[in-house]
Design a protein around this motif. Sequence first.
Motif, mmCIF file in Angstrom:
data_model
loop_
_atom_site.group_PDB
_atom_site.id
_atom_site.type_symbol
_atom_site.label_atom_id
_atom_site.label_comp_id
_atom_site.label_asym_id
_atom_site.label_seq_id
_atom_site.Cartn_x
_atom_site.Cartn_y
_atom_site.Cartn_z
ATOM 1 N N GLN A 4 0.842 -1.200 0.000
ATOM 2 C CA GLN A 4 0.000 0.000 0.000
ATOM 3 C C GLN A 4 0.874 1.246 0.000
ATOM 4 O O GLN A 4 1.937 1.247 0.620
ATOM 5 C CB GLN A 4 -0.888 0.075 1.260
ATOM 6 C CG GLN A 4 -2.105 -0.813 1.257
ATOM 7 C CD GLN A 4 -1.803 -2.130 1.921
ATOM 8 O OE1 GLN A 4 -1.017 -2.192 2.865
ATOM 9 N NE2 GLN A 4 -2.422 -3.188 1.441
ATOM 10 N N TRP B 226 0.567 5.452 0.842
ATOM 11 C CA TRP B 226 -0.296 6.341 1.619
ATOM 12 C C TRP B 226 0.008 7.802 1.310
ATOM 13 O O TRP B 226 1.168 8.184 1.172
ATOM 14 C CB TRP B 226 -0.093 6.100 3.115
ATOM 15 C CG TRP B 226 -0.504 4.725 3.559
ATOM 16 C CD1 TRP B 226 0.248 3.586 3.488
ATOM 17 C CD2 TRP B 226 -1.763 4.348 4.127
ATOM 18 N NE1 TRP B 226 -0.466 2.528 3.983
ATOM 19 C CE2 TRP B 226 -1.702 2.954 4.385
ATOM 20 C CE3 TRP B 226 -2.934 5.048 4.439
ATOM 21 C CZ2 TRP B 226 -2.781 2.259 4.948
ATOM 22 C CZ3 TRP B 226 -3.995 4.354 5.005
ATOM 23 C CH2 TRP B 226 -3.921 2.986 5.255
ATOM 24 N N GLY C 112 -3.361 0.738 -9.299
ATOM 25 C CA GLY C 112 -3.954 0.310 -8.034
ATOM 26 C C GLY C 112 -5.359 0.835 -7.846
ATOM 27 O O GLY C 112 -5.932 1.486 -8.717
ATOM 28 N N CYS D 231 -5.278 5.717 0.579
ATOM 29 C CA CYS D 231 -4.490 4.477 0.562
ATOM 30 C C CYS D 231 -4.631 3.861 -0.828
ATOM 31 O O CYS D 231 -5.746 3.635 -1.296
ATOM 32 C CB CYS D 231 -4.999 3.518 1.625
ATOM 33 S SG CYS D 231 -4.170 1.905 1.536
ATOM 34 N N ASN E 179 -3.929 0.619 -2.915
ATOM 35 C CA ASN E 179 -3.579 -0.806 -2.903
ATOM 36 C C ASN E 179 -3.009 -1.156 -4.269
ATOM 37 O O ASN E 179 -3.720 -1.147 -5.271
ATOM 38 C CB ASN E 179 -4.824 -1.652 -2.611
ATOM 39 C CG ASN E 179 -5.265 -1.477 -1.170
ATOM 40 O OD1 ASN E 179 -4.634 -2.007 -0.263
ATOM 41 N ND2 ASN E 179 -6.310 -0.689 -0.958
#
Lengths: 171, 171
Positions: B54, B56, B92, B128, B130
């Motif tokens: 992840q 951030w 992502g 976030c 992913n």
Amino acid sequence: MDHTETDSGERQKSIEALREMIRDIHIAMLTTRSEDGGLRSRPMITAQHEFEGQLWFFTHADDPKVSEIVKQSAVNLAYANPEQDRYISITGQAELVHDRQKIELLWTDELEQWFPQGFTDPSLALICVNVSEAEYWGANRNQLRGIFQELFFETEQNLKHDRLKWTGTAS
Amino acid sequence: MDHTETDSGERQKSIEALREMIRDIHIAMLTTRSEDGGLRSRPMITAQHEFEGQLWFFTHADDPKVSEIVKQSAVNLAYANPEQDRYISITGQAELVHDRQKIELLWTDELEQWFPQGFTDPSLALICVNVSEAEYWGANRNQLRGIFQELFFETEQNLKHDRLKWTGTAS
């Protein structure tokens, strides 16, 4: 000066501003949308061409990104100059152009390292991005605070970064 | 070693490779898809956090990009280091995270310049991302030819740039 002339003048000013901003950043990250909905980007060399609202890139016609563009023409071009804290987002529509004359016109010898067969390579094609919107974040090194306020405070401080927008043609 | 362990090991290797590639590039261009279908990007500072799949970013919850992410979570992160001819595309899914503990954990004092109210600012939130796929183009200065072959010859020379892909968890 009538309304049309003003619009045309504004458009021309936007074009010139954007031209200066990206002049020294040869490589852009071109983001496209895959069939599965994922966003992918790849570095692309901007063809040497006086920017007038379109940006041009050499490609092979059978490249995977080309089929993505044909299916979904909305793209983003991100130009980054981290040394100078300068970041530009360009929103546009991409199209694949098979134009031998244009290929020859935009060709420069340095491209031979990447396209060793030269501009007569039959698989060579151009991606033309018609720019609809551009946004710019920039600062001098000693004004670093500036950019990031623009960056994170879009809502409250919307005017602190510049958005250039134009539609139509500049007759 | 059974299949699961191999996958988990591969994933961990991919994570570590990507971690190294982006370690020195603090600012990424985050591309999102607007409601009108246009793709827009903006510079974002990667939060200092050991990458484990992840990435951030700090944001204000009322920022326009947040509403784009909530509607369409597919994003791209482009990391560029033009000095070192290094370009990374990360595909992502982004989500908005309201987690005061995580905000406090990721907070560093340098962020105060951009979020002057500090980490107690109630409008502060996290994005976030992913990561599902990452691609990398890189070369030393004297291997410049290398990158661009990778770049333009994706079809024929697909293995010359690295694609890291993982799904699932590494437990």
